[in-house]
Design an enzyme around this catalytic site. Structure first.
Site, PDB file in Angstrom:
ATOM      1  N   ASP A  97       0.845  -1.191   0.000  1.00 44.02           N
ATOM      2  CA  ASP A  97       0.000   0.000   0.000  1.00 44.02           C
ATOM      3  C   ASP A  97       0.878   1.237   0.000  1.00 44.02           C
ATOM      4  O   ASP A  97       2.043   1.192   0.439  1.00 44.02           O
ATOM      5  CB  ASP A  97      -0.916   0.017   1.231  1.00 44.02           C
ATOM      6  CG  ASP A  97      -2.172   0.840   1.009  1.00 44.02           C
ATOM      7  OD1 ASP A  97      -3.254   0.246   0.813  1.00 44.02           O
ATOM      8  OD2 ASP A  97      -2.084   2.084   1.008  1.00 44.02           O
ATOM      9  N   TYR A 142     -13.715   5.940 -13.269  1.00 49.15           N
ATOM     10  CA  TYR A 142     -13.846   4.732 -12.459  1.00 49.15           C
ATOM     11  C   TYR A 142     -14.604   3.647 -13.218  1.00 49.15           C
ATOM     12  O   TYR A 142     -14.183   2.488 -13.276  1.00 49.15           O
ATOM     13  CB  TYR A 142     -14.556   5.064 -11.150  1.00 49.15           C
ATOM     14  CG  TYR A 142     -14.629   3.910 -10.180  1.00 49.15           C
ATOM     15  CD1 TYR A 142     -13.496   3.501  -9.485  1.00 49.15           C
ATOM     16  CD2 TYR A 142     -15.822   3.228  -9.959  1.00 49.15           C
ATOM     17  CE1 TYR A 142     -13.547   2.438  -8.586  1.00 49.15           C
ATOM     18  CE2 TYR A 142     -15.892   2.177  -9.066  1.00 49.15           C
ATOM     19  CZ  TYR A 142     -14.747   1.781  -8.381  1.00 49.15           C
ATOM     20  OH  TYR A 142     -14.809   0.731  -7.505  1.00 49.15           O
TER      21      TYR A 142
END
Length: 261
Positions: free
Chosen positions: A35, A159
């Site tokens: 991450d 998206y």
């Protein structure tokens, strides 16, 4: 997931965190927690270890091609190989632009940023991991994060388009890496993550916002990260050994009708 060496991106919170921890609960040999938020990834790794697993934190900006390749190399070194790649990380347009930024208003840099993380990083990680996955003798597979937004239309153009691309990239990957490596995707509906709760809390009308996010679910609530993690673990496991090229909705029935309760 017994004895599998796993890499999970976007694992500092929410679905990614739960996927990493559930992999450990189910006996994964090694979990690389990747991450951009190293602090969050460290918290996830602590939970992985509490669940009886071993692993490492890999800090990565998935919009940086060199860092994506380095992430995979680090996971390979740490685990002594790789059996499962979970391309979970993703971002939405509103992270970089206002919610009302429809296709006619969306800035080009937002489109590029969303595609870099949601699609290009998946392609790069898959490419970097493919040799090691093909060499695995532990039921190798890739699981990609799509979305119901990749299966139907929403007013978040980058998206929606990026998740539709993930659905097709999953199929192309399944074809290219068969028969040695399976590749599937999961398509969540509205899941109760910190990001979802923040969106509700910041809305002028939180109650209406929550209804808008869950109103199309035939099961009338948010899904949980654990419910998603269970599906991801199934897709990555040997129990799904005859599944490849599939995108599986985890959506409370949303795609069954597209109505509103």
């Amino acid at each position: 997931m017994h004895d599998k060496r796993v890499l999970v991106t976007g694992a500092a919170q929410g679905m990614g965190r739960e996927i990493a921890v559930e992999m450990a609960r189910r006996g994964a040999a090694y979990v690389s927690v990747a991450d951009i938020s190293v602090d969050g990834a460290e918290e996830t790794l602590a939970l992985v270890e509490e669940a009886g697993g071993r692993g490492q934190v890999v800090g990565v900006d998935l919009s940086d091609s060199a860092q994506v390749r380095s992430m995979v190399e680090t996971a390979l070194r740490g685990g002594g190989g790789l059996d499962t790649l979970v391309n979970n990380a993703g971002v939405i347009d509103s992270a970089f632009a206002p919610d009302h930024a429809t296709v006619d208003r969306l800035p080009e840099h937002v489109w590029d940023r969303v595609f870099d993380i949601n699609v290009k990083a998946v392609y790069l990680a898959t490419q970097a991991a493919s040799e090691a996955l093909r060499a695995s003798t532990r039921g190798p597979s890739i699981v990609n994060a799509a979305s119901v937004a990749g299966l139907t239309g929403y007013a978040t153009p980058a998206y929606v388009a990026s998740k539709g691309a993930v659905v097709q990239l999953t199929k192309a990957t399944a074809v290219a890496l068969s028969p040695e490596v399976r590749c599937n995707a999961f398509a969540p509906g509205s899941i109760e993550t910190p990001m979802a709760r923040e969106r509700i809390a910041s809305s002028p009308d939180p109650e209406r916002q929550e209804w808008l996010m869950t109103g199309a679910h035939l099961i009338p609530r948010f899904g949980t990260p654990k419910e998603v993690a269970d599906v991801v673990c199934f897709l990555a496991s040997d129990e799904a050994s005859f599944l490849t090229g599939v995108t599986l909705p985890v959506d409370g029935g949303l795609m069954a009708w597209r109505g509103l309760r």
